[in-house]
Motif scaffolding. Sequence first.
Motif, PDB file in Angstrom:
ATOM      1  N   GLY A 141       7.567   6.439 -10.832  1.00  0.00           N
ATOM      2  CA  GLY A 141       6.129   6.307 -10.626  1.00  0.00           C
ATOM      3  C   GLY A 141       5.404   5.741 -11.828  1.00  0.00           C
ATOM      4  N   TRP A 192       5.457   9.729  -1.837  1.00  0.00           N
ATOM      5  CA  TRP A 192       4.935   8.789  -2.828  1.00  0.00           C
ATOM      6  C   TRP A 192       6.044   8.337  -3.776  1.00  0.00           C
ATOM      7  CZ3 TRP A 192       4.156   7.650  -7.929  1.00  0.00           C
ATOM      8  CH2 TRP A 192       3.213   6.657  -8.193  1.00  0.00           C
ATOM      9  N   THR A 207      10.243   0.576  -3.630  1.00  0.00           N
ATOM     10  CA  THR A 207       9.457  -0.639  -3.833  1.00  0.00           C
ATOM     11  C   THR A 207       9.730  -1.303  -5.177  1.00  0.00           C
ATOM     12  OG1 THR A 207       7.694   0.253  -2.440  1.00  0.00           O
ATOM     13  CG2 THR A 207       7.095  -1.560  -3.915  1.00  0.00           C
ATOM     14  N   PHE A 208       9.805  -0.518  -6.241  1.00  0.00           N
ATOM     15  CA  PHE A 208       9.868  -1.085  -7.588  1.00  0.00           C
ATOM     16  C   PHE A 208      11.243  -1.043  -8.246  1.00  0.00           C
ATOM     17  CE2 PHE A 208       5.433   0.164  -6.986  1.00  0.00           C
ATOM     18  CZ  PHE A 208       4.814  -1.046  -7.245  1.00  0.00           C
ATOM     19  N   HIS A 219       2.032   3.489 -12.219  1.00  0.00           N
ATOM     20  CA  HIS A 219       1.280   3.495 -10.964  1.00  0.00           C
ATOM     21  C   HIS A 219       0.715   4.863 -10.600  1.00  0.00           C
ATOM     22  CE1 HIS A 219       3.985  -0.010 -10.681  1.00  0.00           C
ATOM     23  NE2 HIS A 219       2.892  -0.574 -10.206  1.00  0.00           N
ATOM     24  N   PHE A 226       0.962  12.203  -6.467  1.00  0.00           N
ATOM     25  CA  PHE A 226       1.924  11.469  -7.273  1.00  0.00           C
ATOM     26  C   PHE A 226       3.214  12.238  -7.524  1.00  0.00           C
ATOM     27  CE2 PHE A 226      -2.298   9.877  -8.450  1.00  0.00           C
ATOM     28  CZ  PHE A 226      -2.166   8.589  -7.959  1.00  0.00           C
ATOM     29  N   SER A 253       8.740   6.186  -2.048  1.00  0.00           N
ATOM     30  CA  SER A 253       8.160   4.865  -1.751  1.00  0.00           C
ATOM     31  C   SER A 253       8.092   4.017  -3.016  1.00  0.00           C
ATOM     32  CB  SER A 253       6.762   5.009  -1.145  1.00  0.00           C
ATOM     33  OG  SER A 253       6.836   5.638   0.104  1.00  0.00           O
ATOM     34  N   TRP A 254       7.671   4.612  -4.125  1.00  0.00           N
ATOM     35  CA  TRP A 254       7.621   3.893  -5.395  1.00  0.00           C
ATOM     36  C   TRP A 254       9.021   3.411  -5.761  1.00  0.00           C
ATOM     37  CZ3 TRP A 254       9.820   3.762 -10.141  1.00  0.00           C
ATOM     38  CH2 TRP A 254       9.160   3.041 -11.146  1.00  0.00           C
ATOM     39  N   TRP A 255       9.996   4.310  -5.668  1.00  0.00           N
ATOM     40  CA  TRP A 255      11.373   3.984  -6.034  1.00  0.00           C
ATOM     41  C   TRP A 255      11.908   2.827  -5.193  1.00  0.00           C
ATOM     42  CZ3 TRP A 255      14.541   4.498  -9.904  1.00  0.00           C
ATOM     43  CH2 TRP A 255      15.908   4.329  -9.731  1.00  0.00           C
TER      44      TRP A 255
END
Length: 161
Positions: free
Chosen positions: A96, A44, A51-52, A99, A39, A47-49
């Motif tokens: 993050g 990771w 995506t969300f 998640h 995390f 990708s989170w940034w």
Amino acid sequence: MSENRSSLKPILRRLSTFEEVGKEQWDELVERSKGPSVFQTFGWLISWWETFKEPRWELLLIAAINNDRLVGLAPFYLDFTVSSVRKKNRHIKFIGEGHGDYLTLIIDCKMEDLIALYVEEILRYTKSIAQAVLGEISGETEFGRYLYKESMRFTSRIECV
């Protein structure tokens, strides 16, 4: 008399993109940190940034540099929201959030004193532009203990959720 480079203190610098650090340098720091986890990795978090991320968010990566070497990262973002009374609210949050099992600063294990410097920087931001709303932080870590202690102050603008 010239200053010895090894005695230089880390400086904090705000970055505007993940690429300013880069995957290799980021993940090397994760490996040098205390209790590294997936995390905290570049892949990771970016990708989170991607995506969300919402349009009202602004990246807030704060790097600590010592002798031209990355020794710390605070992977935050600013969330600009409008409350029901049309007042703008700004919150500092971890990338993050919601998640990841464990969110924290990424600090070289030989540079643990950086935690206090980062807490000072967060407090500087909370005085000028935002409230810190930080979740999924372990109270068992030094960073968590600093934040929980600060959040208990009556006038604190830090909220640990």
